[in-house]
Design a protein around this motif. Structure first.
Motif, short mmCIF file in Angstrom:
data_model
loop_
_atom_site.label_atom_id
_atom_site.label_comp_id
_atom_site.label_asym_id
_atom_site.label_seq_id
_atom_site.Cartn_x
_atom_site.Cartn_y
_atom_site.Cartn_z
N ALA A 1 0.84 -1.21 0.00
CA ALA A 1 0.00 0.00 0.00
C ALA A 1 0.87 1.25 0.00
CB ALA A 1 -0.93 -0.01 1.20
N LEU A 2 1.96 1.22 0.76
CA LEU A 2 2.86 2.38 0.80
C LEU A 2 3.48 2.64 -0.57
CD1 LEU A 2 4.35 4.57 2.39
CD2 LEU A 2 6.10 2.85 2.95
N THR A 3 3.91 1.60 -1.25
CA THR A 3 4.50 1.81 -2.58
C THR A 3 3.48 2.40 -3.54
OG1 THR A 3 4.00 -0.44 -3.40
CG2 THR A 3 6.07 -0.13 -2.21
N GLY A 4 2.21 1.97 -3.41
CA GLY A 4 1.17 2.54 -4.26
C GLY A 4 0.91 4.00 -3.94
N ALA A 5 0.83 4.34 -2.65
CA ALA A 5 0.59 5.72 -2.25
C ALA A 5 1.73 6.63 -2.69
CB ALA A 5 0.42 5.80 -0.73
N LEU A 6 2.95 6.12 -2.64
CA LEU A 6 4.10 6.95 -3.03
C LEU A 6 4.12 7.24 -4.53
CD1 LEU A 6 6.93 5.40 -0.81
CD2 LEU A 6 5.77 7.60 -0.53
N VAL A 7 3.61 6.32 -5.33
CA VAL A 7 3.51 6.58 -6.76
C VAL A 7 2.62 7.80 -7.01
CG1 VAL A 7 2.57 5.72 -8.95
CG2 VAL A 7 4.01 4.25 -7.54
N ALA A 8 1.47 7.83 -6.32
CA ALA A 8 0.55 8.96 -6.46
C ALA A 8 1.16 10.23 -5.87
CB ALA A 8 -0.77 8.64 -5.76
N ALA A 9 1.91 10.09 -4.77
CA ALA A 9 2.53 11.26 -4.14
C ALA A 9 3.55 11.90 -5.07
CB ALA A 9 3.18 10.85 -2.82
N ARG A 10 4.33 11.08 -5.75
CA ARG A 10 5.34 11.63 -6.66
C ARG A 10 4.70 12.36 -7.84
NH1 ARG A 10 7.60 6.22 -6.02
NH2 ARG A 10 9.19 6.25 -4.38
N ALA B 1 -4.75 3.89 6.37
CA ALA B 1 -3.79 4.41 7.34
C ALA B 1 -2.42 4.62 6.69
CB ALA B 1 -3.68 3.45 8.52
N THR B 2 -2.03 3.69 5.83
CA THR B 2 -0.76 3.81 5.13
C THR B 2 -0.76 5.02 4.20
OG1 THR B 2 -0.49 1.41 5.23
CG2 THR B 2 0.88 2.61 3.66
N ALA B 3 -1.89 5.23 3.51
CA ALA B 3 -2.01 6.41 2.65
C ALA B 3 -1.89 7.70 3.47
CB ALA B 3 -3.33 6.37 1.89
N LEU B 4 -2.47 7.71 4.66
CA LEU B 4 -2.37 8.88 5.54
C LEU B 4 -0.92 9.14 5.94
CD1 LEU B 4 -5.46 8.42 7.88
CD2 LEU B 4 -5.01 10.41 6.40
N ILE B 5 -0.20 8.08 6.25
CA ILE B 5 1.21 8.23 6.60
C ILE B 5 1.98 8.83 5.44
CG2 ILE B 5 3.33 6.95 7.13
CD1 ILE B 5 1.55 5.00 8.73
N ALA B 6 1.73 8.30 4.24
CA ALA B 6 2.41 8.82 3.05
C ALA B 6 2.03 10.28 2.79
CB ALA B 6 2.08 7.96 1.84
N TRP B 7 0.78 10.64 3.05
CA TRP B 7 0.29 12.00 2.81
C TRP B 7 0.99 13.02 3.70
CZ3 TRP B 7 -2.52 14.53 -0.70
CH2 TRP B 7 -3.07 15.76 -0.37
N ARG C 1 10.82 11.76 0.28
CA ARG C 1 12.25 11.42 0.41
C ARG C 1 12.52 10.48 1.59
NH1 ARG C 1 11.97 16.65 2.42
NH2 ARG C 1 12.69 16.88 4.59
N TRP C 2 11.61 10.45 2.57
CA TRP C 2 11.79 9.53 3.68
C TRP C 2 11.71 8.08 3.24
CZ3 TRP C 2 8.73 11.30 8.66
CH2 TRP C 2 9.23 12.55 9.08
N TRP C 3 10.99 7.85 2.17
CA TRP C 3 10.69 6.48 1.77
C TRP C 3 11.44 6.04 0.52
CZ3 TRP C 3 8.21 4.71 5.75
CH2 TRP C 3 7.37 5.56 6.47
N GLU C 4 12.21 6.92 -0.08
CA GLU C 4 12.88 6.59 -1.33
C GLU C 4 14.20 5.87 -1.06
OE1 GLU C 4 13.09 10.35 -3.24
OE2 GLU C 4 11.12 10.16 -4.17
N GLY C 5 14.66 5.16 -2.07
CA GLY C 5 15.94 4.50 -1.97
C GLY C 5 15.83 3.01 -1.70
N ARG C 6 16.95 2.44 -1.31
CA ARG C 6 17.06 0.99 -1.16
C ARG C 6 16.21 0.44 -0.03
NH1 ARG C 6 22.93 -1.18 -1.99
NH2 ARG C 6 22.33 -0.52 -4.09
N LEU C 7 15.99 1.25 1.02
CA LEU C 7 15.22 0.76 2.17
C LEU C 7 13.82 0.34 1.75
CD1 LEU C 7 14.94 0.25 5.18
CD2 LEU C 7 14.27 2.65 5.46
N LEU C 8 13.16 1.13 0.90
CA LEU C 8 11.82 0.78 0.45
C LEU C 8 11.85 -0.46 -0.42
CD1 LEU C 8 8.83 1.49 0.47
CD2 LEU C 8 9.22 2.92 -1.55
N ASP C 9 12.89 -0.60 -1.24
CA ASP C 9 13.02 -1.80 -2.07
C ASP C 9 13.16 -3.05 -1.20
OD1 ASP C 9 12.79 -0.53 -4.50
OD2 ASP C 9 14.95 -0.20 -4.71
#
Length: 213
Positions: A22-31, A76-82, A87-95
């Protein structure tokens, strides 16, 4: 057959997989600077997409329609991403986190398929579907290259976890140990692929190769 009985471990893997996807999906929309409604939609579709397709194929009740916590976890995950910078979620950690969700979901999908009487090989495929289809749907809707087109191992990691889960079930080994080892093995492969860019050999057209020579 009845649906697989979830243990605390499998419950934890289930929620972890849903939240990470869900977080990866929300981040796509956020970007893409989308609204919260769009972010929530992407979170839900990515979080439940693979499991939904699996349940439809094995003729099971769609899991998130009977569990009120699943949609709530995606929201809830979408709210966190919002409320956090991307930048908190980008990079190797999310992968890496995505790799854990991928392999955990593959184990869950394979175990559930077996519990509904699906034969071993299709059950492995259901595990792969559960782990990968949510990300594929997300990428198609967003109009970007699919996650399965990445050069390093991705589907292979899901396949390893699903295969080990099915093999352990057929051998009648303790489920908690089987699910733990299957998830860890697939995750280790995925993490190694990210770290060292490990990939399977790509297709090479022999006719074009001969022409170039």
């Amino acid at each position: 057959m009845n649906e697989v009985v979830l243990t605390p471990l499998l419950d934890a893997l289930d929620i972890a997989g849903i939240a990470i996807f869900a977080l990866t999906g929300a981040l796509v929309a956020a970007r893409e600077k989308q609204t919260f409604v769009t972010m929530a939609f992407f979170a839900l579709v990515t979080g439940v997409g693979g499991g939904t397709v699996r349940d439809l194929l094995i003729d099971a009740p769609v899991f998130w329609m009977t569990d009120p916590w699943v949609a709530a976890a995606c929201l809830a995950t979408a709210l966190i991403a919002w409320f956090t910078p991307t930048r908190w979620w980008e990079g190797r950690l999310l992968d890496i986190a995505d790799g854990l969700g991928l392999t955990a979901y593959a184990v869950i999908g394979a175990a559930k398929a077996l519990s509904y009487g699906v034969p071993p090989i299709p059950a492995v495929l259901m595990g792969i579907v559960t782990g990968t289809v949510g990300g594929i749907i997300r990428d198609v809707i967003a109009g970007r290259p699919s996650i399965i087109m990445r050069p390093e191992l991705y589907v292979t990691a899901a396949a390893l976890s699903a295969t080990l889960a099915v093999a352990g079930e057929l051998a009648e080994l303790p489920r908690v140990w089987v699910w733990s080892v299957a998830t860890a093995a697939g995750f280790t492969l995925r993490a190694a692929a990210i770290r060292w860019q490990i990939a399977l050999p790509s297709y090479k057209d022999s006719a074009n190769k001969s022409a170039s020579e």
